[in-house]
Each structure stands twice: as C-alpha cells, then as structure tokens.
Design an enzyme around this catalytic site. Sequence first.
Site, short mmCIF file in Angstrom:
data_model
loop_
_atom_site.label_atom_id
_atom_site.label_comp_id
_atom_site.label_asym_id
_atom_site.label_seq_id
_atom_site.Cartn_x
_atom_site.Cartn_y
_atom_site.Cartn_z
N ARG A 73 6.02 27.56 15.96
CA ARG A 73 5.48 28.18 17.18
C ARG A 73 6.08 27.46 18.39
NH1 ARG A 73 -0.47 27.46 16.88
NH2 ARG A 73 -0.36 29.14 15.33
N ARG A 142 -2.48 22.76 23.99
CA ARG A 142 -1.63 23.82 23.43
C ARG A 142 -0.92 24.59 24.56
NH1 ARG A 142 -3.23 25.21 18.10
NH2 ARG A 142 -3.96 23.33 17.06
N LYS A 206 -7.61 20.26 18.89
CA LYS A 206 -6.78 21.04 19.79
C LYS A 206 -7.49 21.32 21.10
CE LYS A 206 -8.25 25.32 17.49
NZ LYS A 206 -7.80 26.44 16.66
N LYS A 208 -7.18 23.92 24.75
CA LYS A 208 -6.53 25.12 25.28
C LYS A 208 -6.92 25.36 26.73
CE LYS A 208 -6.28 27.31 20.72
NZ LYS A 208 -6.64 28.50 19.90
N CYS A 427 -4.67 38.69 13.56
CA CYS A 427 -3.94 37.48 13.24
C CYS A 427 -2.95 37.79 12.11
CB CYS A 427 -4.90 36.37 12.83
SG CYS A 427 -5.72 36.67 11.25
N CYS A 433 -0.73 32.62 5.74
CA CYS A 433 -1.73 31.71 6.27
C CYS A 433 -2.62 31.18 5.14
CB CYS A 433 -2.59 32.39 7.32
SG CYS A 433 -3.86 31.30 8.00
N CYS A 472 -9.98 35.26 8.63
CA CYS A 472 -10.94 34.18 8.40
C CYS A 472 -11.75 34.02 9.67
CB CYS A 472 -10.20 32.88 8.02
SG CYS A 472 -9.50 31.98 9.42
N CYS A 476 -8.26 33.27 15.62
CA CYS A 476 -6.94 33.32 16.25
C CYS A 476 -6.73 34.57 17.10
CB CYS A 476 -5.85 33.20 15.20
SG CYS A 476 -5.76 31.58 14.41
#
Length: 567
Positions: A73, A142, A206, A208, A427, A433, A472, A476
């Site tokens: 990414r 991110r 993470k 954001k 996603c 994944c 899941c 995302c």
Amino acid sequence: MADKLPEAEIIKRESRYLRGTIAESLADEATGAIAEADTKLTKFHGSYQQDDRDVRDERRKQKLEPLYMHMVRLRLPGGVLTPTQWLGLDEVADECANHTLRLTTRQTFQFHGVFKNKMRTLMQRVNALGIDSKGACGDVNRNVVSNVNPHESQLHAEIHRLSTEISERLMWRSGAYAEIWLGEECVHRVGEEEEPFYSYYYLPRKFKIALAVPPENDADVFANDIGLIAIVEGGELRGFNIAVGGGMGTTYGEPETYPRLGTVAGFVPAEQAADACVAITAIQRDHGMRTNRSHARFKYTIDDHGLDWLREKFTEYHGQPMEEARPYEFDHNGDRFGWVEGESGNHHLTVHIDSGRIADWDGYPLRTGLREIAKVHTGEFRVTCNQNLVIANVTPEQKDTIQALVDQYGLRDGTKATPLARNAMSCVAFPTCALAMAESERYLPTLVEKLDELMAKHGLSDQAVNVRVTGCPNGCARPYLGEIGLTGKALGKYNLYLGADHKGERMNRLYRENIDEATILGILDPMLERYAAERESGEYFGDFLVRAGIVEAERTPAMFHEALAAE
C-alpha cells in the site's frame, strides 16, 4: 508488577527502528514467506504478507507451503498524483503485481499478488516516481485523507497542502526503509535516536487523520482518530473544528470493542492545524494503552480519560488551548459523479470504480482506458475515499478529448450505474486477506444486482442508498457508516447493520446476526416497501428506518452491539 507487553509491542521495540531481519527474510530463497516477526515490521513499510486462500487446500495436499505473496500500500496524502505517476504505477502492476491496481478507502493504491522476489523492485520503481509506502500500514500515522472538492480549486489546494504537511510531519524517519528497499548503506548505530517523534516504541496502534470541507463529508471525517472539519468564512479558510476518537474496528463477541465516531473537541486556527495534529498524536503516543492491543486505539484513550482530560493534555502539549467549536453542516458523504467546472475554469470528471479495482474486464477495458487518458491528460488524478477516481483539472480545450476516451472505453461516469451501485463499497476479503470470514469484493456485484432489483420493485431505482460490505468486522470499507452494512461472519453469512445517515454523522447498529443472502433480502424487501410508501420528501433510507422506529439511533457502544430483531 507491570503488565506484560504484547508480542507486537516487543517486536517493534527490539526491531532496531523497524529493521528486524527483513533483509535476511527477503534473501531466503527456501520459502516464499518472511519470518513471522518480520511480518509485523513490514506493515510499517506498507506491506502485509498474505497467501492465496483459494489454493490453500490444494497446496496442502501437494505438501507445499501456502502461496505466499504481499500486498503493498502506498502513502499518497490527499490522493493526488500526476499522469506520469499514474503511468508508472500502471507499469508496476504488470512488472511486480497481479496486473491490477486497487483504489483504497484511504485515497491511495494497493498492489496485490506481489511475490517476495519482486518486493524490492516494486519499492524502487515507486520511489523513482516520488512516492513511497512508509506508514501506509503499521502503528504510526497512516495515509492522511482529505476532501476532493474539485470545484473549489483554491480551497482544495490549501487542504491538499495541509494533508501533505501533516503526513510529512508524522512520517517515520528511520533509515530502515532506504536500507532495506533502496539499497542505501546502513546508518543505524546502537544507542542513537532515529525517531525524534515516535522513538523506538512508535504508537500503540494505527492512527488515522482526515480533513473535510463542509457541506461535503466524502472523507468520512468522523471515522478517524483526528478529524479536521474546515471552517470557511467569506470564502477564506479560517481554521478547523477538531473531532477526536473515531475508529471503525470491532471484534465479534467482545462488546468492550466497538466502532466509534469522532467527537468534536474544539477549534484551532488554520495556521495551527498541523501542529495540533502532532500534539494530539503525541498524546496518544504517550498515554495510549500498550498492554492490551484490543484497547489501544485512540478512541479507547478518549473514552477512558474523557474529553476534558484530552483538552487539558492538548493545552499542555500544544502550548495553548482549543477554542470553542464553530458551527458547520454536512449534507452528504458520497462522491459527486460526472463533470463539474471548477473556480479556475478547468473541469473535473468523477469516474465510478467498482470496489476500487482497476483492471481490464471482459467487455470493459477500464485499466486500458485510464492508461490512455493518462497519456494525454495535463492535469492530475485524485483518488476519493469512496474508491472512485477524479480526472481533475481538465482544460476546456482538452475536455472533448478526455470525454471521447471515456466514451471509447465505456468508463462509468455515474450515468452508467444506479445510485445504489455508485454508493456501494467493499473491502478486498477473499482470497488474500487473512482476516476475511466471508466474501466482500467478489460478492458485491451480485449483492448490488439483487438489491437493485428490490429497489426497482418498489419504484426506488433513482434513490441513493449507501451500502458497505466487509469480509470481517474490522471496518476497512467503513461498514458501520452504511445505511445498509454487512460484515462477514462465515462463508455466505453476514451480520446486518441498519440505520446510518447519509452524512457520515450517525453509525448504524446491529439488526440481525449471522444470516445468509436470502434472509438479508427477505428483511430488506418489506422495509424498502414501507420506505417507498411512507418516506418524507428528501428522506434517506437510514433516516426513515430511525424515524419509523425500525432501528433505534445508535448512541452508545452497548446499543451498537444490541440486535433488535429476534432470530
């Protein structure tokens, strides 16, 4: 006795500033994988190790290891890139990946199917384009996302400049990236500090950051740890309301984990916005939970300590307090498709990309069409947070040329898809994944087709509905902001969430658990029938569900996890 740190925390602390043994793992030709500890570290470098789950059983029977590969990414603040960069990334997709590009929900690109022996080549090719993957994943800040605002040329330029400044200020600094991927000489010396901001322990999880310009919330600003809401007065950017503590992830069966929308804490002048983001990130660095990764996101830090504590800490770290928040109003959180003319007189075309996947499909040469446009385009491209693409700053003289290529290759400018299809997101999920429990990207076209049939049945084909699907519960594709949200529970089974608004200011909530497609459609059919008959003028589906008492407005984590309907 102090609580024991989790393995991931120990690995990054002992990694010699994110070096670990990544170089040795890449050199090991006996396996397609990298060492387990290194898989935690390559995330900081923008990469996840994956394997093709479609062939796991077959390879196991042949006594072969899983078909390991990587997703890479990129870091692309604000989602802006030049035609030259587009063409370079398009070439990388063929040389190093699986011949596709994927636009993410954070305004950047992912390459899939990258084998270990292609990793360095990919990183070097991307670096030559002036792009990198530092911090696209991992326990750091991110990719910084922002409003696209193609029609507000000067304001977009300011917002994009700020998104780039914040990204650069919060980028990790270790020499590990250049050494491992670009072949530069090792500069690490034991005892020396290479990370003036993150230190050797980085962030707890993470982080954001998003910027939005009302009335448009196409960045879903409240889904981020920091949301900057632009306050524009008299056409001038005065500053930002700061929302804190947003985050979409949750874990099934653990009600102490939950998605959360950011809470507006105050206002800062425009010239202080980048400094404010650094200060707030530092608060999370120093006070976020490190002994329990399930409780390590900033949203839990906020809920554990409270907004008053956050404001006090902000004053301490920033040197001056936030001001009172100023009025603002959002009216939607999707993209505006088709051509618009900007303040500069240039034109901008938003193209719909199904699930962000750019490939040449049977009868639809999408990737070729965009490549041909990039060859002649003199403006730039802008990736949206909804997995779509803006062909931006097209001069009046070039507009007909671009439109001719759009027509030639059948690119979907919003007129070739239903409103429901245009607003659907997913996603990646299967086959790559590791977290996926159910299909998402590969299932979305089928689901959209069947939902569109229901919409047509009830005379709602022209009505926009936000549909978000993930494989899941990790969020995302921001499923908890969908008027209809599905999160994978098992193969062919999903949890159904209903009732978000159309502005990104209210989450949905759980309606039914672990149900198949037939049950999902059976639940939605009578709801859509009632919506068609009873809706008020201009009322969106999610708002109707709340007003009609079918779904309660989500307000607390406990309410979010509570299912209203009995099995």
